[in-house]
Design a protein around this motif. Sequence first.
Motif, PDB file in Angstrom:
ATOM      1  N   PHE A 138       0.767  -1.076  -0.160  1.00 23.00           N
ATOM      2  CA  PHE A 138      -0.043   0.011  -0.008  1.00 23.00           C
ATOM      3  C   PHE A 138       1.029   1.173   0.031  1.00 23.00           C
ATOM      4  O   PHE A 138       0.713   2.243  -0.804  1.00 23.00           O
ATOM      5  CB  PHE A 138      -0.963  -0.020   1.042  1.00 23.00           C
ATOM      6  N   ALA A 159      -4.733   2.994  -4.807  1.00 22.45           N
ATOM      7  CA  ALA A 159      -3.720   1.986  -4.071  1.00 22.45           C
ATOM      8  C   ALA A 159      -4.614   0.682  -3.672  1.00 22.45           C
ATOM      9  O   ALA A 159      -4.555  -0.488  -3.593  1.00 22.45           O
ATOM     10  CB  ALA A 159      -2.623   2.305  -3.363  1.00 22.45           C
ATOM     11  N   SER A 160      -5.425   1.211  -2.631  1.00 19.93           N
ATOM     12  CA  SER A 160      -6.218   0.278  -1.824  1.00 19.93           C
ATOM     13  C   SER A 160      -7.367  -0.516  -2.674  1.00 19.93           C
ATOM     14  O   SER A 160      -7.345  -1.698  -2.792  1.00 19.93           O
ATOM     15  CB  SER A 160      -7.085   1.001  -0.940  1.00 19.93           C
ATOM     16  N   LEU A 171      -5.262  -3.109  -4.657  1.00 16.82           N
ATOM     17  CA  LEU A 171      -5.066  -4.398  -3.793  1.00 16.82           C
ATOM     18  C   LEU A 171      -6.278  -5.223  -3.438  1.00 16.82           C
ATOM     19  O   LEU A 171      -6.111  -6.287  -3.795  1.00 16.82           O
ATOM     20  CB  LEU A 171      -4.297  -3.809  -2.632  1.00 16.82           C
ATOM     21  N   THR A 205     -10.853   4.220   0.688  1.00 22.14           N
ATOM     22  CA  THR A 205      -9.668   3.663   0.895  1.00 22.14           C
ATOM     23  C   THR A 205      -9.550   2.559   2.230  1.00 22.14           C
ATOM     24  O   THR A 205      -9.065   1.731   2.086  1.00 22.14           O
ATOM     25  CB  THR A 205      -8.575   4.622   1.410  1.00 22.14           C
ATOM     26  N   LEU A 224      -9.034  -1.474   2.190  1.00 22.27           N
ATOM     27  CA  LEU A 224      -7.972  -1.949   2.914  1.00 22.27           C
ATOM     28  C   LEU A 224      -8.410  -3.070   3.988  1.00 22.27           C
ATOM     29  O   LEU A 224      -7.710  -4.286   3.971  1.00 22.27           O
ATOM     30  CB  LEU A 224      -7.144  -0.972   3.825  1.00 22.27           C
ATOM     31  N   THR A 279      -9.028  -5.913   1.291  1.00 28.86           N
ATOM     32  CA  THR A 279      -7.916  -6.682   1.104  1.00 28.86           C
ATOM     33  C   THR A 279      -7.332  -7.752   2.196  1.00 28.86           C
ATOM     34  O   THR A 279      -6.778  -8.789   2.132  1.00 28.86           O
ATOM     35  CB  THR A 279      -6.911  -5.643   0.845  1.00 28.86           C
TER      36      THR A 279
END
Length: 222
Positions: free
Chosen positions: A76, A121-122, A125, A205, A209, A212
């Motif tokens: 991350f 990014a999150s 992922l 986000t 996360l 993920t």
Amino acid sequence: MVAGALLMGLPYAAGDAYFTYFDPIVDLSPLGDHIGEAAILALQGAATIVEERQSGIFERLMVAPRGLAKLALGKFIFLVGQGMVQTAIIFGFAWLLYDVDVGGAVSPWLVSCALVAAMAASVSLALCSLCSSVHQVQLLSSFGVLLLSAIGGSMVPRFLMPEWLQRISWFTPNAWAIEAFQNALRPGPIEASLIMAWGVLTAITLLSLLLTLGLLTRMSKT
């Protein structure tokens, strides 16, 4: 990335957060092209989760204390940094070649830059954690990102869409990312619309996360 900078730089309208692209009547969002590129780049970076799982590296990393959290957090942080550098390069070209004024709104721009990079990014992922092969990631980066970009205003400005499609676009992260940058670049005090965009990006986000971590935890137990 350079293409995104060139798209951004075609001339800037003072007092507005839009740039004109070839036709002076048609205004395109300054970061529409960049948001799509950032999503594709983040997906490619997050695809290492699939490669590591297929090669057996994933299982070895899980043996380390809190290996799961370290794995997710490390990827991350790397992807957030990558996204912020990409955005800085694009805005740097726009500032250098076309006098796009970022200096007058550095703080809001930095917050928007960090939150958009963290969101990309999150989400990447989480999506890659759902994939079982690199081929599936490639399909996501081509079809999925293009679909979200088309609906969210990355390809066509939202104000040119019919009203029903504009309402649907608010369910895409692209629309909120563009909204955050547009309001951050607008001169004057921080408005409620910018704070709302930051809040939505933060929520996306955190939820991504958590998803993920949940998916990776389930994989480690199978």
